[in-house]
Scaffold this motif. Structure first.
Motif, mmCIF file in Angstrom:
data_model
loop_
_atom_site.group_PDB
_atom_site.id
_atom_site.type_symbol
_atom_site.label_atom_id
_atom_site.label_comp_id
_atom_site.label_asym_id
_atom_site.label_seq_id
_atom_site.Cartn_x
_atom_site.Cartn_y
_atom_site.Cartn_z
ATOM 1 N N THR A 64 -29.607 -3.921 -1.389
ATOM 2 C CA THR A 64 -28.681 -5.046 -1.409
ATOM 3 C C THR A 64 -28.876 -5.907 -2.651
ATOM 4 O OG1 THR A 64 -28.739 -5.107 1.009
ATOM 5 C CG2 THR A 64 -27.945 -7.089 -0.085
ATOM 6 N N ILE A 65 -27.759 -6.368 -3.199
ATOM 7 C CA ILE A 65 -27.788 -7.346 -4.291
ATOM 8 C C ILE A 65 -27.096 -8.599 -3.777
ATOM 9 C CG2 ILE A 65 -27.041 -7.915 -6.637
ATOM 10 C CD1 ILE A 65 -27.128 -4.905 -7.258
ATOM 11 N N VAL A 66 -27.785 -9.738 -3.899
ATOM 12 C CA VAL A 66 -27.208 -11.011 -3.477
ATOM 13 C C VAL A 66 -27.169 -11.968 -4.657
ATOM 14 C CG1 VAL A 66 -27.956 -10.798 -1.078
ATOM 15 C CG2 VAL A 66 -29.416 -11.978 -2.710
ATOM 16 N N GLN A 67 -26.286 -12.920 -4.557
ATOM 17 C CA GLN A 67 -26.217 -14.025 -5.515
ATOM 18 C C GLN A 67 -26.523 -15.293 -4.723
ATOM 19 O OE1 GLN A 67 -22.885 -14.423 -8.331
ATOM 20 N NE2 GLN A 67 -22.484 -16.352 -7.281
ATOM 21 N N VAL A 68 -27.485 -16.081 -5.215
ATOM 22 C CA VAL A 68 -27.882 -17.308 -4.534
ATOM 23 C C VAL A 68 -27.490 -18.491 -5.406
ATOM 24 C CG1 VAL A 68 -29.816 -18.614 -3.577
ATOM 25 C CG2 VAL A 68 -29.809 -16.117 -3.429
ATOM 26 N N ASP A 69 -26.753 -19.425 -4.816
ATOM 27 C CA ASP A 69 -26.346 -20.642 -5.508
ATOM 28 C C ASP A 69 -26.872 -21.844 -4.742
ATOM 29 O OD1 ASP A 69 -24.423 -19.606 -7.614
ATOM 30 O OD2 ASP A 69 -23.553 -18.749 -5.793
ATOM 31 N N LEU A 70 -27.383 -22.813 -5.491
ATOM 32 C CA LEU A 70 -27.844 -24.054 -4.893
ATOM 33 C C LEU A 70 -28.029 -25.085 -5.984
ATOM 34 C CD1 LEU A 70 -31.143 -24.086 -5.652
ATOM 35 C CD2 LEU A 70 -31.151 -22.400 -3.843
ATOM 36 N N GLU A 71 -28.204 -26.323 -5.567
ATOM 37 C CA GLU A 71 -28.526 -27.364 -6.538
ATOM 38 C C GLU A 71 -30.031 -27.433 -6.652
ATOM 39 O OE1 GLU A 71 -26.557 -31.097 -6.384
ATOM 40 O OE2 GLU A 71 -24.782 -30.212 -5.481
ATOM 41 N N GLY A 72 -30.531 -27.488 -7.883
ATOM 42 C CA GLY A 72 -31.968 -27.475 -8.113
ATOM 43 C C GLY A 72 -32.580 -28.842 -8.042
ATOM 44 N N PRO A 73 -33.863 -28.903 -8.170
ATOM 45 C CA PRO A 73 -34.721 -27.746 -8.404
ATOM 46 C C PRO A 73 -34.899 -26.911 -7.136
ATOM 47 C CG PRO A 73 -36.068 -29.706 -8.218
ATOM 48 C CD PRO A 73 -34.632 -30.159 -8.155
ATOM 49 N N PHE A 74 -35.115 -25.606 -7.341
ATOM 50 C CA PHE A 74 -35.291 -24.681 -6.229
ATOM 51 C C PHE A 74 -36.669 -24.876 -5.610
ATOM 52 C CE2 PHE A 74 -36.757 -20.617 -4.503
ATOM 53 C CZ PHE A 74 -35.750 -20.364 -3.591
#
Length: 89
Positions: A64-74
């Motif tokens: 599986t390949i996923v893309q993770v988006d979020l506001e940082g910092p992680f």
């Protein structure tokens, strides 16, 4: 990019996490432990949101390949500190 069977154990983030499955299939679950009966199965184009502080996990059912988006910092905090792969010898 995750191999089939790879599990990201229950954890939290201080900000919302948005995950898109680009290829393969994954299962997402909520809670302090892995519970296959309550997982949401997601295929290519599928989307999962874990709100800030939500205990959640992911299992790659196939490569599986996923893309993770979020506001940082992680930041990632495992529910059980022993599950943190950064602390393995």
């Amino acid at each position: 990019k995750l191999p089939a069977g790879y599990t990201i154990k229950p954890h939290t983030h201080p900000t919302d996490e948005h995950v898109t499955v680009l290829s393969g299939s994954a299962a997402f679950g909520m809670g302090d432990s892995i519970n296959p009966a309550s997982e949401a199965k997601v295929g290519p184009g599928g989307y999962f949101i874990a709100g800030a502080g939500m205990h959640h996990y992911m299992v790659a059912k196939t490569p599986t390949i996923v893309q993770v988006d979020l506001e940082g910092p992680f930041e990632i905090t495992y529910v059980n500190p022993k599950d943190d792969p950064r602390k393995k010898p």
